[in-house]
Design an enzyme around this catalytic site. Structure first.
Site: not given
Length: 443
Positions: A266, A269, A335-336, A369, A428
């Site tokens: 990771q 990235h 996230e992961h 991924d 109404h």
């Protein structure tokens, strides 16, 4: 190479906060979308008023390439697919196949509920009509993001799908050819060489080349996220994606080589990528540190990985028990999230907050991924405590269809009138009694 020391946060014993973890205590990348709004606002306004010409000029300024037109020709898509490495094509086709299996099962069915005889409510699920899918093209090339955006949109039944990815000087102003090939594999023919905030604005406002869309999805840099925030409401968005992140909850049964490899994967990235190890074992933490040093030395992107692993967003968090570790990862809402513990499936079942959970030693994030079948467009920055990853549901809208007979309305009319009066909205109630000669029907 300089020594890589992952920062440590010791939450053992009395150091563990009383009453639970405050998410602000945990490591996180600085990603101030609000601060980027001032930079993207004039770009979006310019695209709104000048359309294609503005998008082309920003492409020249930010990507270093001057285009004559934004839309990629269908011939260029076919050529990219024909030139694609057969092994890459086979891998993409398998990724698409598995993603279709998972996302095909997500499609919701219409449900009709009979509330009373003669009175029904149907929840009808309809896809948005047109979507703009953003595929990044900066530090790395992401044909996998084409798959992850396009497949759920197609499985939802979206009719109009447009893809935008930044122009690449190396390829004559087209998006990366592997991205074009992935679009061709998926049957997407509307592709634009546009990146950044200007691409989001193009989707939102439309240009002479690109009709406006209803929804924009896909990850991007901080300027893409800021443009999404600015234009939300005019368009729907999936999320404001920040830097990628992995958290690993591990005990002394974990393999330090696996843990190190996954943290590094990771960190590869982006220098802002977050890699967090939460463990009950100081011995594992030490072993992972040694493995990180050895493995990073052998990687291609050493500088980028080192910056990510030693940044404020990454850390080894020491806890006394797995229960404490679960509190930490739930507060972090990664996230992961990988679970590398004894009885990993049982531990994973207790997790409340994560974009995606990877169970055991043989489910690394990189599997997700590309080829697990799951989606890799996931909530970042702690948003997994309230948001989900991209799915078929992201492209569907639920519409309630109310169908009542006169008799069914008559039976409940007095309740409607009573509630309308309680809210001081007599018109109404009158909208109901008008159907019964101005009187409230007797139940």
């Amino acid at each position: 190479m300089s020594r890589i020391d992952l920062p440590r946060l010791d939450l053992r014993g009395a150091a563990f906060p009383e009453g639970g973890i405050d998410r602000d205590l945990l490591p996180r990348a600085e990603f101030d979308v609000e601060a980027a709004l001032h930079a993207v606002r004039p770009i979006c306004d310019d695209v709104r008023h000048r359309g294609t010409a503005a998008v082309i000029e920003y492409g020249e300024r930010f990507d270093g390439v001057r285009l004559d037109r934004l839309r990629v020709s269908e011939q260029a898509l076919r050529d990219a697919l024909a030139a694609l490495d057969p092994a890459v094509r086979a891998a993409l086709e398998e990724s698409i196949r598995r993603a279709r299996l998972v996302h095909g099962d997500q499609r919701r069915q219409d449900v009709t509920t009979q509330v009373v005889p003669g009175g029904t409510v149907t929840e009808k699920w309809l896809p948005v009509q047109r979507v703009g899918l953003y595929v990044p093209g900066g530090i790395a090339v992401y044909p996998s993001s084409v798959v992850m955006n396009v497949v759920p949109a197609q499985e939802a039944g979206v009719e109009g799908i447009a893809v935008a990815s930044p122009p690449q000087k190396e390829f004559g102003g087209s998006p990366h050819p592997t991205i074009l090939a992935a679009c061709a594999l998926l049957g997407v023919t509307e592709v634009y060489a546009a990146g950044g905030a200007q691409a989001v604005a193009m989707f939102a406002y439309g240009t002479d080349e690109c009709r406006p869309v209803n929804l924009v999805t896909g990850p991007g840099n901080i300027y893409v996220a800021a443009a999404k925030r600015l234009l939300k409401g005019r368009i729907g968005i999936d999320a404001e994606a920040g830097p990628t992140e992995i958290a690993i909850l591990a005990d002394d049964t974990a393999d330090p080589g696996y843990v190190a490899a996954d943290l590094i994967s990771q960190a590869e990235h982006d220098p802002l990528a977050a890699a967090v190890l939460v463990t009950t074992s100081p011995e594992l933490a030490d072993a992972v540190g040694k493995e990180v040093e050895a493995q990073v030395a052998a990687t291609r992107h050493t500088d980028r990985i080192t910056a990510a692993l030693t940044g404020r967003q990454s850390a080894v968090v020491l806890v006394d028990t797995l229960d404490r570790g679960l509190e930490v990862v739930d507060a972090y809402a990664a996230e992961h999230l990988e679970i590398q513990t004894a009885d990993a499936a049982a531990v994973a079942a207790r997790v409340r907050n994560a974009g995606a959970i990877f169970v055991g030693p043989h489910a690394p994030v990189s599997l997700g991924d590309y080829c697990a079948g799951s989606n890799h467009v996931l909530p970042t920055g702690g948003c997994a405590c309230h948001s989900s990853g991209l799915s078929v549901q992201s492209f569907l809208r639920g519409i309630h269809v109310v169908d009542y007979s006169r008799q069914a309305l008559a039976e409940v009319a007095h309740h409607v009138v009573t509630l309308a009066d309680a809210e001081d909205l007599p018109a109404h109630g009158a909208a109901v009694t008008a159907r019964f000669a101005g009187e409230v029907p007797t139940p």
